[in-house]
Design an enzyme around this catalytic site. Structure first.
Site, PDB file in Angstrom:
ATOM      1  N   LYS A 164       0.900  -1.067  -0.009  1.00  0.00           N
ATOM      2  CA  LYS A 164      -0.008   0.189  -0.043  1.00  0.00           C
ATOM      3  C   LYS A 164       0.843   1.301  -0.047  1.00  0.00           C
ATOM      4  O   LYS A 164       1.902   1.106   0.784  1.00  0.00           O
ATOM      5  CB  LYS A 164      -0.885  -0.044   1.375  1.00  0.00           C
ATOM      6  N   SER A 209      -9.805   2.243   3.043  1.00  0.00           N
ATOM      7  CA  SER A 209      -8.772   3.141   2.001  1.00  0.00           C
ATOM      8  C   SER A 209      -7.588   2.061   1.116  1.00  0.00           C
ATOM      9  O   SER A 209      -7.155   2.546   0.277  1.00  0.00           O
ATOM     10  CB  SER A 209      -8.010   3.972   2.843  1.00  0.00           C
ATOM     11  N   SER A 259      -9.918  -0.004   7.358  1.00  0.00           N
ATOM     12  CA  SER A 259      -9.164   0.098   5.941  1.00  0.00           C
ATOM     13  C   SER A 259      -8.875  -1.157   5.341  1.00  0.00           C
ATOM     14  O   SER A 259      -8.178  -1.286   4.327  1.00  0.00           O
ATOM     15  CB  SER A 259      -8.383   1.185   5.992  1.00  0.00           C
TER      16      SER A 259
END
Length: 497
Positions: A75, A150, A174
């Protein structure tokens, strides 16, 4: 090869069915061929193949560990040396980190090969991956739908088999929510289990890194490498390092004599607040079917109560923006990040750089956070929210007096269409109702694929949330693994993959 889990890829490497370089090339080609998903924001084939060659050398020398040569996507909230590290923001569009986040470093030390940096909501603020400066991510199961956020890029990458595993972060859901929406497995460990050093901060008392993969067994392997004390993170836990795989495949009781009922003795708590109004019928049906499977495996279902569940939304959206407004004050256009091209003086440079560099959702949360921390409102909002946060944590401890794990939905619905909630941030916030309280309490939680929606949503996955008490990740992974040994939801892949 791309359909295999991490543990299966390990076996393939050990059996010389492929090399680390061949694996890396396979995933790099898949990423290139599926650019339309927008799951990745940065790919560097040269660096990836160099890492793969180094892994092959370790394997040839007999020095391979459990993760050596296996691909991983990071990420883009984890800074990565010599890679762009953007946090999904224009503010850091061209930022290249001079050092690795602890999570990145530990997985690299374990021999994993980075295939790229994944898209995300800007500064991890969002539930749909529509807030990224680099554009929204498409859900591989239904291109019209969001993948969750997210960590939407990481979830989409694993679901589309662009990487066998990825890192994510979870501040209010998330990891769990995109794992649910994208039909993969993801776990948020106990707060402090995984180092935050080098993780671009959103809300420091809530942010926690974790793994996302096809299976619970894969997540356990990754957590073995990611977790552990880090003196560079002041919130890092000093607990002895654990083997999170140690209970996998075992009976819950440990007696080894209940193969038909491996979870006999397990008490599963069902919060009545998680099964009331607002929960979509198709999600409820998938969760109920999963719970019946747990009963078939020997578990006992008991009702528990988490009475402050509804308060978790206002509490979170006071505390998280407050911490974000402080953390994001460092982005001023002076030392790094976006700087406005034209400005009159220093103050004007601050204003214009931040106005241009931050997106609408980030600006909204900075404003809210600044307001609740301001003189005259601190006691009424921030202090009160922290008091209720403590009560929420106490509610969980009361529930755990009656059960070993808590289960329920990850989200009230399956993934929604891209753009469907963009004009109403409150509706977006309400989608986190079942995950926020877990984060506020600092508890570990995970999502396990357990079904699909109905009707027009029949191709949109549903995730079962498993919540454990502090430091109970190994047991949670055992419970999830038992479910995955009895079902094949985690084996399903989007059409065309």
């Amino acid at each position: 090869m791309h359909e295999k889990s991490l543990t299966e890829l390990r076996a393939a490497l050990d059996a010389k069915q492929c090399s680390a370089v061949e694996l890396a090339q396979t995933y790099l080609k898949r990423i290139e061929d599926r650019k339309a998903l927008n799951a990745f924001v940065h790919v560097d084939a040269q660096q990836t193949l160099a890492q793969a060659q180094a892994a092959d050398a370790l394997i040839a020398a007999g020095n391979a560990g459990p993760l050596t040569g296996l691909p991983i996507a990071h990420k883009d909230v984890f800074v990565t040396r010599n890679w762009r590290s953007t946090a999904g923001s224009k503010m850091l569009e061209n930022y290249t980190s001079p050092f690795d986040a602890t999570v990145v470093d530990r997985l690299a030390q374990a021999g994993m090969v980075c295939v790229g940096k994944t898209n995300m909501d800007e500064f991890a603020m969002g539930s749909s991956n529509e807030n990224s400066y680099f554009g929204p991510v498409q859900n591989p199961w239904d291109r019209k739908a969001v993948p969750g956020g997210s960590s939407g890029g990481s979830a989409a990458a694993v679901a589309a088999r662009l990487a066998p595993a990825a890192t994510g972060t979870d501040t209010g859901g998330s990891i769990r929510q995109p794992a649910s929406f994208s039909g993969i497995t993801g776990i948020k460990p106990t707060y402090g289990r995984v180092s935050r050093y080098g993780m671009i901060a959103f809300a420091s008392s809530l942010d926690q890194g974790g793994p996302m993969a096809q299976t619970a067994a894969d997540c356990a392997l990754l957590l073995n490498a990611m977790g552990g004390f880090d003196e560079r993170d002041s919130t890092s836990l000093t607990h002895d390092h654990e083997d999170y795989t140690r209970y996998l495949g075992q009976d819950w009781s440990g007696a080894g004599n209940a193969r038909d009922k491996p979870l006999a003795g397990l008490r599963v708590g069902l919060p009545k607040e998680y099964f009331g109004a607002g929960l979509a019928d198709d999600v409820r049906a998938s969760i109920d079917a999963a719970l019946k499977q747990y009963e078939a495996l020997g578990a006992t279902l008991v009702e528990v109560s988490l009475p402050k569940t509804e308060l978790s939304i206002p509490v979170y959206y006071v505390i998280a923006p407050a911490e974000a407004s402080s953390n994001l004050s460092r982005f001023d256009g002076v030392r790094y990040g976006h700087r406005a091209a034209e400005y009159r003086d220093l103050l004007d440079m601050y204003k214009k750089s931040r106005a241009e560099g931050f997106g609408p959702e980030v600006k909204r949360r900075i404003l809210v956070g600044t307001y609740v921390l301001s003189h005259g409102y601190y006691d009424a909002y921030y202090l009160q929210a922290q008091k209720i946060r403590r009560i929420i944590a106490q509610d969980f401890q009361e529930a755990f007096r009656h059960c070993d794990v808590i289960m329920g939905p990850v989200a009230p619905s399956v993934a929604w269409d891209i753009g469907a909630k963009g004009d109403d941030p409150v509706q977006m916030y309400l989608a986190d109702i079942y995950t926020l309280s877990v984060s506020l309490a600092g508890l570990p939680g995970m999502s396990v694929p357990c079904g699909f929606g109905a009707g027009a949503n029949a191709q949109r996955p549903v995730g079962l949330q498993i919540i454990g008490n502090y430091f109970n990740e190994a047991r949670m992974l055992q419970v999830a693994d038992a479910f995955q040994r009895a079902t094949d939801w985690h084996r399903m892949a989007p059409a065309g993959v």
